[in-house]
Design an enzyme around this catalytic site. Structure first.
Site, PDB file in Angstrom:
ATOM      1  N   ASN A 192       0.865  -1.180   0.000  1.00 40.02           N
ATOM      2  CA  ASN A 192       0.000   0.000   0.000  1.00 40.02           C
ATOM      3  C   ASN A 192       0.902   1.231   0.000  1.00 40.02           C
ATOM      4  OD1 ASN A 192      -1.825   2.035   0.475  1.00 40.02           O
ATOM      5  ND2 ASN A 192      -2.233   1.466   2.605  1.00 40.02           N
TER       6      ASN A 192
ATOM      7  N   LYS B 101       0.113   4.246  -0.207  1.00 42.23           N
ATOM      8  CA  LYS B 101      -0.545   5.415   0.416  1.00 42.23           C
ATOM      9  C   LYS B 101      -0.357   6.654  -0.478  1.00 42.23           C
ATOM     10  CE  LYS B 101       0.368   3.342   4.870  1.00 42.23           C
ATOM     11  NZ  LYS B 101       0.063   3.412   6.270  1.00 42.23           N
TER      12      LYS B 101
ATOM     13  N   HIS C  37      -9.639   0.855   4.777  1.00 42.89           N
ATOM     14  CA  HIS C  37      -8.360   1.026   5.475  1.00 42.89           C
ATOM     15  C   HIS C  37      -8.579   1.913   6.694  1.00 42.89           C
ATOM     16  CE1 HIS C  37      -4.230   2.221   6.309  1.00 42.89           C
ATOM     17  NE2 HIS C  37      -3.869   1.159   5.617  1.00 42.89           N
TER      18      HIS C  37
ATOM     19  N   GLU D 200      -6.946   4.258   7.876  1.00 45.86           N
ATOM     20  CA  GLU D 200      -6.727   5.693   7.661  1.00 45.86           C
ATOM     21  C   GLU D 200      -7.962   6.344   7.045  1.00 45.86           C
ATOM     22  OE1 GLU D 200      -3.005   5.371   5.567  1.00 45.86           O
ATOM     23  OE2 GLU D 200      -2.052   4.681   7.421  1.00 45.86           O
TER      24      GLU D 200
ATOM     25  N   GLU E 254      -5.585  -5.488  10.370  1.00 43.20           N
ATOM     26  CA  GLU E 254      -4.602  -4.440  10.599  1.00 43.20           C
ATOM     27  C   GLU E 254      -4.914  -3.718  11.905  1.00 43.20           C
ATOM     28  OE1 GLU E 254      -2.537  -3.185   6.779  1.00 43.20           O
ATOM     29  OE2 GLU E 254      -4.328  -1.954   6.916  1.00 43.20           O
TER      30      GLU E 254
ATOM     31  N   GLY F  10       2.012   1.952  10.698  1.00 41.36           N
ATOM     32  CA  GLY F  10       2.922   3.087  10.583  1.00 41.36           C
ATOM     33  C   GLY F  10       3.599   3.476  11.888  1.00 41.36           C
TER      34      GLY F  10
ATOM     35  N   SER G  74       3.180  -2.422  10.246  1.00 38.92           N
ATOM     36  CA  SER G  74       4.631  -2.353  10.497  1.00 38.92           C
ATOM     37  C   SER G  74       5.387  -3.617  10.112  1.00 38.92           C
ATOM     38  CB  SER G  74       4.904  -1.980  11.968  1.00 38.92           C
ATOM     39  OG  SER G  74       4.412  -0.676  12.237  1.00 38.92           O
TER      40      SER G  74
HETATM   41  C1  PEP Z   1      -0.917  -0.105   5.771  1.00 38.64           C
HETATM   42  O1  PEP Z   1      -0.861   0.983   5.248  1.00 38.64           O
HETATM   43  O2  PEP Z   1      -1.879  -0.854   5.529  1.00 38.64           O
HETATM   44  C2  PEP Z   1       0.151  -0.516   6.675  1.00 38.64           C
HETATM   45  C3  PEP Z   1       0.086  -1.698   7.231  1.00 38.64           C
HETATM   46  O3  PEP Z   1       1.165   0.381   6.882  1.00 38.64           O
HETATM   47  P1  PEP Z   1       2.596   0.077   7.586  1.00 38.64           P
HETATM   48  O4  PEP Z   1       3.127  -1.196   7.008  1.00 38.64           O
HETATM   49  O5  PEP Z   1       3.434   1.264   7.256  1.00 38.64           O
HETATM   50  O6  PEP Z   1       2.329  -0.065   9.060  1.00 38.64           O
END
Ligand code: PEP
Length: 266
Positions: free
Chosen positions: A17, A19, A103, A105, A175, A181, A221
């Site tokens: 992803n 972003k 997601h 976010e 997630e 992040g 992460s």
């Molecule tokens: C994500 O954006 O779905 C995500 C898991 O980000 P990160 O790996 O940076 O934590």
């Protein structure tokens, strides 16, 4: 490359992803680097999800490579007066196979509720895309002992009314919001426990066998250093990777770890 629609044996999938990173030109360069690195890859499905303006250039760079293209969001309607939005048919036309739906976010930063996520899941399928449906608890929810309750609510809202075939044609990404992040990765046990809640909910809401058949990714992460430990956990069918997917070598290492940790017979 096998087709994505059915996942009879839950092949592993690693999806990046990107972003709100990478212009079209930068995205195309990253995609070309990935294609080079992943030329002789072991059996693992791979997808990258650039921002809308980069989709076309990345699609061209990935053409014929077997690496899938995904988008990060879609509007539930196929067309109309929705300024600033992008529809499923537009994504399919540019070569997308996947679209991320719900997601955190967007749930927590842009007010997307469970009902909107359910509409987007159905819209994605209507438009020939495979939705990657994100679910996960916040830190206060985890600390308050409400992780399972949140996951049950999110999965039930998204999947109620879907039949077994339509359910199996989706991917779920667990997630935990506190892991996205932040550099704080869930332990393999925490991920497994949550995946089991998701599977049990699908068994109840969709029907017998739906949980076992479901592809569930872990996201939060994941990086080149922790991927092997995570993928040693059999219940992880792959990963949704944010930050580390912006670096071709790191992403390639994660894909390699996913393939290496694949359970026997898969
Ligand atoms: C994500 O954006 O779905 C995500 C898991 O980000 P990160 O790996 O940076 O934590």
């Amino acid at each position: 490359m096998p087709e994505m629609r059915a996942w009879p044996r839950r092949p592993r999938l690693v999806a990046g992803n990107w972003k709100m990173h990478k212009t079209a030109r930068e995205g195309e360069a990253l995609a070309r680097e990935l294609v080079e690195l992943l030329r002789a890859r072991p059996y693992t499905e791979i997808a990258v999800c650039p921002a809308f303006p980069a989709l076309e250039a990345v699609s061209r760079a990935l053409a014929g490579t077997g690496i899938h293209l995904g988008a990060q969001n879609l509007h539930p309607e196929p067309q109309g007066a929705f300024t600033g939005e992008v529809s499923g048919p537009m994504l399919a036309a540019v070569g997308c196979r996947f679209v991320v739906v719900g997601h955190s976010e967007r749930r927590h930063g842009m007010g997307e509720d469970d009902a909107t996520v359910a509409r987007k899941l159905r819209a994605a399928q209507r438009d020939g895309l495979v939705p990657i449906v994100c679910v996960g608890e916040t830190l206060p929810e985890r600390e308050g002992g409400r992780t399972a309750e949140v996951l049950v609510r999110q999965v039930q809202a998204a999947y109620e009314g879907l039949d077994a075939g339509a359910t199996a044609a989706t991917v779920i990404a667990y997630e935990p919001v506190w892991a996205i992040g932040t550099g704080k990765v869930a332990t393999p046990e925490q991920a497994r426990e949550s995946h089991q809640v998701v599977r049990a909910t699908l068994e109840r809401v969709v029907g017998a066998g739906a949980g076992e058949r479901q592809t569930i990714l872990y996201g939060g992460s994941v990086n080149a250093g922790n991927a092997a430990e995570l993928f040693a956990e059999n219940d992880l069918d792959g990963a949704l990777v944010g930050g580390a997917s912006l670096d071709a070598t790191a992403f390639w290492k994660i894909v390699t770890a996913a393939a290496a940790g694949q359970r026997p017979g898969r």
